[in-house]
Design an enzyme around this catalytic site. Structure first.
Site: not given
Lengths: 577, 235
Positions: A19-20, A123, A217, A236, A238, A248, A251, A282, A348
Site C-alpha cells: 500500500a505504498g 538534488f 516479502d 544503495q 544513503h 534517513l 538529501e 549517493r 537505503h
C-alpha cells in the site's frame, strides 16, 4: 468483489500487494475504471514506507531553472553507471511531468514558488533543480493523498494481511494466499491479475533507513514461486543516515546547501567529486564518507562524519527542513541550528528486484517471457530504471509513474481475461509454512538469527566489498538457513501474532540475502553501488549486463544473458562528477 | 553509552487467555539512549515473544506506534526512555478496544476519517499544469497536512471517550485541511457533515489533542477555525 466469509475466499479483478505509492497508484487506476481493486498490506496503508521519503519527486517541470526530460534522461543514465535500460528511462522521464501534475490536482500540498507554482530544489546527480517538494515530507503527503483518493474511489483494503504464497502455475497468475494478522487464518484471493508492490529489502542490514516492514516479502515470494530476481547485488547506501540509528536525513539538506565535513572540518567531497561536491550521486558520496572514516578522518577517529546545516540559518532550516531538525533533536539530542549532525552511510534503496518489462509485466527469463497476469512496480521491481545506482527523487517518481502504468495494464488485462482455475489445494504451501513454525521441538529463536544476518550484512556487504568478506557471508547465510529450519514460534495464538509474522519475514530475508551475495561474488567489477576493492574498475566488456538469479533445488542459479538497452546517443562513458 | 536497569510495567491482554487486561512487570538492562520502541523490541525478541505492538518506520512518520507511556500519549519510536526515568508504565491508547496487548482496534478511527470526505473535491476544469496556489494559501493548511493519523489525539480527547460517535480531532483536522485548501470545491458538503452535535461542536477546546500530537499540530486552533467557518457558512 465477491467474498465468502466462511471459506475466507475473495474473488477480485485486481489484487495489489503493498500500500505504498506504487500499490495505491495502481489500485486507484483500476478502481477508477470500474473494476474491483483490493490492496493487501501488512500495515495500514498510511504506514507504508513511501511516507518515509522526504526530499522530493523528480520531474523536469522547469519551474525553477532550465530543464527538459532529455536532461533528466541523461542524468539518470549516468547516475545508473550505465546499467539502466534506456527505453525504460525514456518512458519514465516523459511520463514524470504528468504524474506530478496529477498529484497536484489530487491535492498534494507542494511547496510553492513566489508565483504559486510547484517549487523545485536541487538534488544529487541532477543537473537542474528538479525535485518537486513539500518541505521535507514529500513522501508523506504523496502517500496520504493517494490513500485519500483510493477511499474516494472505493478501493477495497485488507489491512494487516501477510501474503504467504503466490498462486502461479503454467506461467499464469491465479491469485495468492495471505494470513489475516488481526484475526488469524489463511485467506484465498482469487484474481485475474496480481501486482507486487512490496517495497524494498533494506531490513537485511543492521544499519538501515528502512522500516521494520521492509523485509523484501515480494522478492521472497517470487523466488519461492520459482521465478527469477534481477540485479539484487545493487543496494544503495544513503550517505546521511542518522548516526547509530540509520534513520534517513534527506538529501534535501544538501539540496538546500548543507555541507558534509570530516574531523578536520574539511568539505572532503572536493577530493572525490570537485564539480558536484555534496550533490554528487549517493554511491559516490557514501564511498567518500566511508573512505574518510576508514582512513581515520571520522569525527574523533570514530565511524561517523558531520552533516553541517548551521550556515543555512534557523529560518531556512525550520521552514524547509523541519523533519530533519526534529529527527536530529529527538534521536541524538543535536540542535541542527547550532551543532553539526553525526551521520554515517545507511542501507537505503534496492535497485534490484523482480524483473519486469515496460508494461510492468513480470518476466521469467532473459528472453522476456511474460508470466501472464502478474505485475510489479516500485522499489520491489527491477525494470531496470535505476541500474547500478538510483538518483534521489527518482524513487517516488518511479513508484507513482509505474504504479499508474501497472494500473492501466492490469485494467486492460482484466477486461480481456477471466479468472484462471486455482490449484487443487491453494492453501497447501502457506499452511505448511505456519505448521512448520508452530512445531514444538525447535530450539532456535528467529530474533537471534535475524540479528546475526543483519550485523554481518552491514559488516560484509556494505559500501565496500571484497571476495574474502563475501565468502564469509555466503557460508554464514547457509548456516543461518539451516538454523532457520529449527526455529519454533512460542506464541501459538491466532490473533496479532507478531512472533509468527517476524519468523515468516525472516525466511524471506535469508532467501534473498543469499541472492545478493551470490550476485555480488559473481560480478567481478565495480559499478554504481556495487563496489569491490578487489575489482575497483567498471568492466563494460564483461559486465555491461543484468544479473538474473533463481533458486533451484536449494541453490542459487545465475544467468548473465540479459543485456542492457543502450541508445546510440548514450554510449557508456567514464562517470565523473 | 552505558546500560541501565529499568523496570517496565506493561498492560497485557492476550485474547483467549486473559479475561481482562492485567499488568506484567519486566526488568531488563538496556542502553541509556534507548527509545520506548527499543525497550519493546528487546522484551519481544529476548524475553517474551507473545508481546504484541505495532511499529514500522522508527522515524516518527508512519504513525504506527502511538501508545500511552507513564500516562502520556507518545510515539514509542521517537521517545527516549530518559524522558521518563527508569520506571516505565506502558499501555494501549485509551478510548479504543484492545485487540491484543498494545494493539488497538483502529477501524472506527479510519471509518470516521472516511465520513468527512477526506479528499480534494474539484468541480472546475483542471488546468494543463498545476493549480496556482500562493505560499500564504498553502500555509493556511500546511501544518494540518503533517498529520500522520497515529490516533494519539483522539485517544487523549475526553469528549471522544464517552461518545464513540464523535468524529474526533483527527477526522475534524482532515476536514479543516480540505475546507481551507484554496483548490477545493467541497466545503459546503463537508461543513454540513461536521455541523453536528457529534461533529465540530463536540469539541470543547480541552486542548488535550494538541498536547498529545507528536507533530505538534495546533489541532484545537484549527478546529476552532472550522467552527467559525461552519457559522459563517450558515449565515
Amino acid at each position: 468483489m465477491k467474498t465468502d466469509e466462511a471459506k475466507k475466499y475473495h474473488q477480485i479483478d485486481a489484487v495489489i500487494v503493498g500500500a505504498g505509492l506504487a500499490g495505491l497508484r495502481a489500485a486507484l487506476e483500476v478502481a477508477k475504471s470500474g473494476l474491483s481493486a483490493a490492496v493487501i498490506s501488512k500495515v495500514y496503508p498510511t504506514r507504508s514506507h513511501s511516507g518515509g521519503a522526504q526530499g522530493g519527486i523528480a520531474a523536469a517541470l522547469a519551474n525553477v531553472g532550465e530543464d527538459s526530460p532529455q536532461l533528466h534522461m541523461f542524468d539518470t543514465i549516468k547516475g545508473s553507471d550505465y546499467l539502466a535500460d534506456q527505453d525504460i528511462i525514456e518512458l519514465f522521464v516523459n511520463e514524470a511531468l504528468k504524474t506530478v501534475y496529477e498529484f497536484e490536482h489530487m491535492g498534494v500540498p507542494f511547496s510553492r514558488t513566489e508565483d504559486g507554482r510547484i517549487n523545485q530544489r536541487p538534488f544529487g546527480g541532477h543537473s537542474s533543480p528538479r525535485a518537486c517538494f513539500a518541505q521535507d515530507v514529500t513522501g508523506h503527503v504523496l502517500l496520504h493523498t493517494l490513500y485519500e483518493q483510493c477511499l474516494k474511489h472505493n478501493v477495497f483494503f485488507f489491512n494487516e494481511f501477510q501474503v504467504l504464497s503466490l498462486l502461479v502455475e503454467h506461467d499464469l497468475s491465479r491469485g495468492l494466499v495471505a494470513w489475516d494478522i488481526r484475526n488469524g487464518g489463511l485467506h484465498v484471493f482469487h484474481s485475474r491479475s496480481v501486482l507486487l508492490a512490496t517495497g524494498g529489502y533494506g531490513r537485511a542490514w543492521k544499519v538501515t533507513s528502512n522500516a521494520h516492514a521492509n523485509t523484501g516479502d515480494g522478492v521472497g515470494l517470487v523466488l519461492a514461486a520459482g521465478l527469477p530476481l534481477e540485479d539484487m547485488e545493487f543496494v544503495q547506501f544513503h550517505p546521511t543516515g542518522l548516526y547509530k540509528h540509520g534513520i534517513l536525513l534527506s538529501e534535501a539538506a544538501r539540496g538546500e546547501g548543507a555541507y558534509i565535513v570530516n574531523d578536520k572540518n574539511e568539505r572532503f567531497m572536493k577530493t572525490y567529486a570537485a564539480a558536484k561536491m555534496e550533490l554528487a550521486p549517493r554511491d559516490i558520496v557514501s564511498r567518500s564518507e566511508q573512505t574518510e572514516i576508514n582512513e581515520g578522518r571520522g569525527i574523533g577517529g570514530k565511524d561517523y562524519v558531520y552533516l553541517d546545516l548551521r550556515h543555512l540559518g534557523k529560518e531556512k532550516i525550520l521552514q524547509r527542513l523541519p523533519q530533519i531538525y526534529d529527527l536530529a533533536l529527538n534521536y541524538l539530542k543535536v540542535d541542527a541550528v547550532k551543532e553539526p549532525v553525526p551521520i554515517q552511510p545507511t542501507a537505503h534503496y534496492s535497485m534490484g528486484g523482480i524483473p519486469a518489462n515496460a508494461r510492468t509485466e513480470v518476466i521469467k527469463d532473459a528472453k522476456g517471457t511474460v508470466v501472464k497476469g502478474l505485475y510489479t512496480a516500485g522499489e520491489t521491481s527491477c525494470l531496470s530504471l535505476h541500474g547500478a545506482n538510483r538518483l534521489g527523487c527518482n524513487s517516488l517518481q518511479d513508484a507513482a509513474t509505474f504504479g499508474r502504468i501497472a494500473g492501466i495494464q492490469m485494467t486492460a488485462f482484466c477486461r480481456e481475461n477471466g479468472f484462471n482455475d486455482l490449484p487443487a489445494d491453494p492453501l497447501a504451501s502457506a499452511q505448511a509454512k505456519i505448521d512448520h513454525l508452530w512445531q514444538k521441538d525447535g530450539k532456535e529463536k528467529h530474533a537471534d538469527i535475524r540479528e546475526e544476518l543483519q550485523v554481518n550484512m552491514t559488516k560484509y556487504m556494505g559500501v565496500f566489498r571484497n571476495q574474502q568478506d563475501m565468502l564469509k557471508m555466503q557460508a554464514l547465510i547457509k548456516d543461518l538457513q539451516a538454523r532457520y529450519r529449527k526455529v519454533a514460534v512460542g506464541d501459538h495464538g491466532p490473533v496479532f501474532n507478531l512472533d509468527l509474522i517476524e519468523a515468516l519475514e525472516l525466511e524471506n530475508l535469508l532467501s534473498f540475502s543469499e541472492v545478493i551475495v551470490e550476485g555480488a561474488l559473481a560480478r567481478t567489477e565495480s559499478r554504481g553501488a556495487h563496489f569491490r576493492t578487489d575489482f575497483p574498475k567498471r568492466d563494460d566488456d564483461q559486465w555491461l549486463k543484468h544479473t538474473l538469479a533463481w533458486r533451484r533445488d536449494g541453490k542459487i542459479v545465475l544467468d548473465f544473458s540479459k543485456g542492457v538497452v543502450i541508445y546510440p546517443q548514450y554510449q557508456p562513458q567514464e562517470r565523473k562528477y | 553509552m552505558a546500560k541501565i536497569d529499568i523496570s517496565v510495567k506493561i498492560l497485557r491482554y492476550q485474547p483467549g487467555k486473559d479475561e481482562k487486561p492485567r499488568w506484567q512487570v519486566f526488568k531488563l538492562a538496556i542502553e541509556d539512549e534507548a527509545t520506548i520502541l527499543d525497550v519493546l523490541n528487546e522484551i519481544h525478541w529476548q524475553h517474551d515473544g507473545t508481546l504484541a505492538y505495532r511499529r514500522s518506520c522508527r522515524s516518527s512518520i508512519c504513525g504506527s506506534c502511538a501508545m500511552k507511556v507513564n500516562n502520556r500519549n507518545v510515539l514509542a519510536c521517537e521517545t527516549p526512555i530518559h524522558r521518563f526515568g527508569t520506571k516505565l508504565k506502558i499501555e494501549a491508547l485509551s478510548g479504543f478496544d484492545i485487540i491484543k496487548d498494545l494493539v488497538v482496534d483502529l477501524e472506527p478511527f479510519f471509518a470516521k476519517l472516511k465520513r468527512i470526505k477526506p479528499y480534494l473535491i474539484v468541480d472546475k476544469p483542471l488546468p494543463d499544469k498545476e493549480f496556482v496556489q500562493s505560499t500564504a494559501e498553502l500555509e493556511t493548511i500546511g501544518e494540518s497536512t503533517l498529520c500522520i493519523l497515529c490516533a494519539a489525539c483522539s485517544a487523549a480527547c475526553p469528549s471522544s471517550w464517552p461518545n464513540q460517535d464523535y468524529l474526533g480531532p483527527a477526522a475534524l483536522l482532515k476536514a479543516y485541511r480540505f475546507v481551507f485548501d484554496s483548490r477545493d470545491d467541497g466545503a459546503d458538503d463537508r461543513l454540513e457533515i461536521v455541523n453536528d452535535k457529534n461533529g465540530v461542536w463536540r469539541c470543547h477546546t480541552i486542548f488535550n489533542c494538541m498536547e498529545a500530537c507528536p507533530k505538534k499540530i495546533k489541532i484545537t486552533e484549527y478546529l476552532s477555525r472550522l467552527k467559525v467557518k461552519v457559522v459563517e457558512n450558515s449565515l
